[in-house]
Design a protein around this motif. Sequence first.
Motif, mmCIF file in Angstrom:
data_model
loop_
_atom_site.group_PDB
_atom_site.id
_atom_site.type_symbol
_atom_site.label_atom_id
_atom_site.label_comp_id
_atom_site.label_asym_id
_atom_site.label_seq_id
_atom_site.Cartn_x
_atom_site.Cartn_y
_atom_site.Cartn_z
ATOM 1 N N LEU A 229 0.379 -1.412 0.014
ATOM 2 C CA LEU A 229 0.274 0.273 0.072
ATOM 3 C C LEU A 229 0.910 1.547 0.083
ATOM 4 N N VAL A 230 0.480 2.529 -0.361
ATOM 5 C CA VAL A 230 1.124 3.744 -0.333
ATOM 6 C C VAL A 230 0.522 4.680 0.156
ATOM 7 N N SER A 231 -0.642 4.448 0.475
ATOM 8 C CA SER A 231 -1.303 5.236 1.608
ATOM 9 C C SER A 231 -2.731 4.757 2.207
ATOM 10 N N ILE A 232 -2.849 5.280 3.291
ATOM 11 C CA ILE A 232 -3.567 4.469 4.581
ATOM 12 C C ILE A 232 -5.253 5.715 4.283
ATOM 13 N N GLY A 233 -5.616 5.203 4.723
ATOM 14 C CA GLY A 233 -7.067 6.508 4.896
ATOM 15 C C GLY A 233 -8.113 5.979 6.486
ATOM 16 N N LEU A 234 -8.604 6.981 6.527
ATOM 17 C CA LEU A 234 -9.058 6.966 7.858
ATOM 18 C C LEU A 234 -11.348 7.234 8.201
ATOM 19 N N HIS A 235 -11.797 6.874 8.771
ATOM 20 C CA HIS A 235 -12.928 8.236 9.116
ATOM 21 C C HIS A 235 -12.587 8.345 10.465
ATOM 22 N N VAL A 236 -13.051 9.588 10.660
ATOM 23 C CA VAL A 236 -13.254 9.876 12.286
ATOM 24 C C VAL A 236 -14.223 10.792 12.515
ATOM 25 N N PHE A 237 -15.343 10.115 13.321
ATOM 26 C CA PHE A 237 -16.298 10.908 13.731
ATOM 27 C C PHE A 237 -15.819 12.678 14.317
ATOM 28 N N GLY A 238 -17.029 13.283 13.827
ATOM 29 C CA GLY A 238 -16.483 14.705 14.551
ATOM 30 C C GLY A 238 -16.570 14.725 15.709
ATOM 31 N N HIS A 239 -17.396 14.365 16.693
ATOM 32 C CA HIS A 239 -17.201 14.521 18.211
ATOM 33 C C HIS A 239 -16.163 13.644 18.615
ATOM 34 N N ASN A 240 -15.192 12.894 18.020
ATOM 35 C CA ASN A 240 -14.038 12.592 18.701
ATOM 36 C C ASN A 240 -12.804 13.203 18.263
ATOM 37 N N LYS A 241 -12.952 14.260 18.816
ATOM 38 C CA LYS A 241 -11.853 15.333 19.358
ATOM 39 C C LYS A 241 -9.872 14.853 19.521
ATOM 40 N N ILE A 242 -10.511 13.663 20.416
ATOM 41 C CA ILE A 242 -8.900 12.774 21.051
ATOM 42 C C ILE A 242 -8.503 12.124 19.618
ATOM 43 N N ALA A 243 -9.089 11.283 19.277
ATOM 44 C CA ALA A 243 -8.866 10.636 17.637
ATOM 45 C C ALA A 243 -8.716 11.769 17.357
ATOM 46 N N TRP A 244 -8.633 12.607 16.536
ATOM 47 C CA TRP A 244 -9.065 13.674 15.735
ATOM 48 C C TRP A 244 -7.291 14.694 15.601
ATOM 49 N N SER A 245 -7.014 14.644 17.126
ATOM 50 C CA SER A 245 -6.070 15.607 16.766
ATOM 51 C C SER A 245 -4.535 14.347 17.528
ATOM 52 N N LEU A 246 -5.062 13.013 17.342
ATOM 53 C CA LEU A 246 -4.144 11.725 17.039
ATOM 54 C C LEU A 246 -4.187 11.766 15.755
ATOM 55 N N TYR A 247 -4.142 11.761 14.996
ATOM 56 C CA TYR A 247 -4.673 11.661 13.379
ATOM 57 C C TYR A 247 -3.952 12.968 12.737
ATOM 58 N N GLU A 248 -4.267 13.721 13.198
ATOM 59 C CA GLU A 248 -2.900 14.765 12.758
ATOM 60 C C GLU A 248 -1.792 14.610 13.219
ATOM 61 N N LYS A 249 -1.358 14.511 14.407
ATOM 62 C CA LYS A 249 -0.244 14.511 14.588
ATOM 63 C C LYS A 249 0.695 13.582 13.749
ATOM 64 N N LEU A 250 0.034 12.449 13.697
ATOM 65 C CA LEU A 250 0.502 11.534 12.851
ATOM 66 C C LEU A 250 0.711 11.051 11.405
ATOM 67 N N GLY A 251 0.083 12.689 10.952
ATOM 68 C CA GLY A 251 0.027 13.112 9.070
ATOM 69 C C GLY A 251 -0.724 13.206 8.307
ATOM 70 N N TYR A 252 -1.820 12.455 9.134
ATOM 71 C CA TYR A 252 -3.295 11.930 8.487
ATOM 72 C C TYR A 252 -3.367 14.301 8.182
ATOM 73 N N ILE A 253 -4.445 14.099 6.753
ATOM 74 C CA ILE A 253 -4.257 14.666 5.701
ATOM 75 C C ILE A 253 -6.555 14.801 6.088
ATOM 76 N N GLU A 254 -6.972 15.878 6.464
ATOM 77 C CA GLU A 254 -9.082 15.865 6.203
ATOM 78 C C GLU A 254 -8.760 15.912 4.271
ATOM 79 N N THR A 255 -9.225 15.130 3.988
ATOM 80 C CA THR A 255 -9.899 15.124 2.373
ATOM 81 C C THR A 255 -11.407 15.134 2.128
#
Length: 152
Positions: free
Chosen positions: A118-144
Amino acid sequence: MDINLQKMNAVEFQQYHSYAIKNFANEQMKSGNWEQHEAMIKAKQEYEKLLPAGEKTVHNYLFTIRDGDQEVGMIWLTQRTNEKGFIYDINIWKGNQGKGYGKQAMKEIETVAKKIGLVSIGLHVFGHNKIAWSLYEKLGYIETNINMEKML
C-alpha cells in the motif's frame, strides 16, 4: 512499552465483533446519523457486508494490539485497491487509553501496509471524537473531506 500487532484469532474476533457492532451503533447515534430503533440492525448489516468471512475475510487485516502479553486494543486495516488501504477501526480498551498505545499501533499498521504494497491509508473519524482527530493529525493524516450539519 513493547507494542506488537498479532493477527486476531477466532475467539478474539468474536469478542471484538460483539463490541464493535454496539460501539458503531452508538457512534452513529451520537453523530445523529441513525435513530436508536434502527442502529443495531444497521450496524450488524454493515459488519456483515464488510466482513462476510469474519477475521478470514480477504484483504482485511484484523490485529490484537499487545503490550508484551497484555491485550490493550485492536486495529483493522483493509486493502481497498492495490495501493490504497483504509483503517476501519482502532480501539484501545478502557484502562489503557492515554498511554501512547494508539499512536504506536498506528505506526505499526503503517509497516503492515507497506509490506502488502500500500502507498496510502485513509480513515474516518467522527466529528465528536476530538482525541482521535488530534492523534491522526499528529501522525500526518490530512482532511480529505468534511461533512457538516446543523440541528434545527
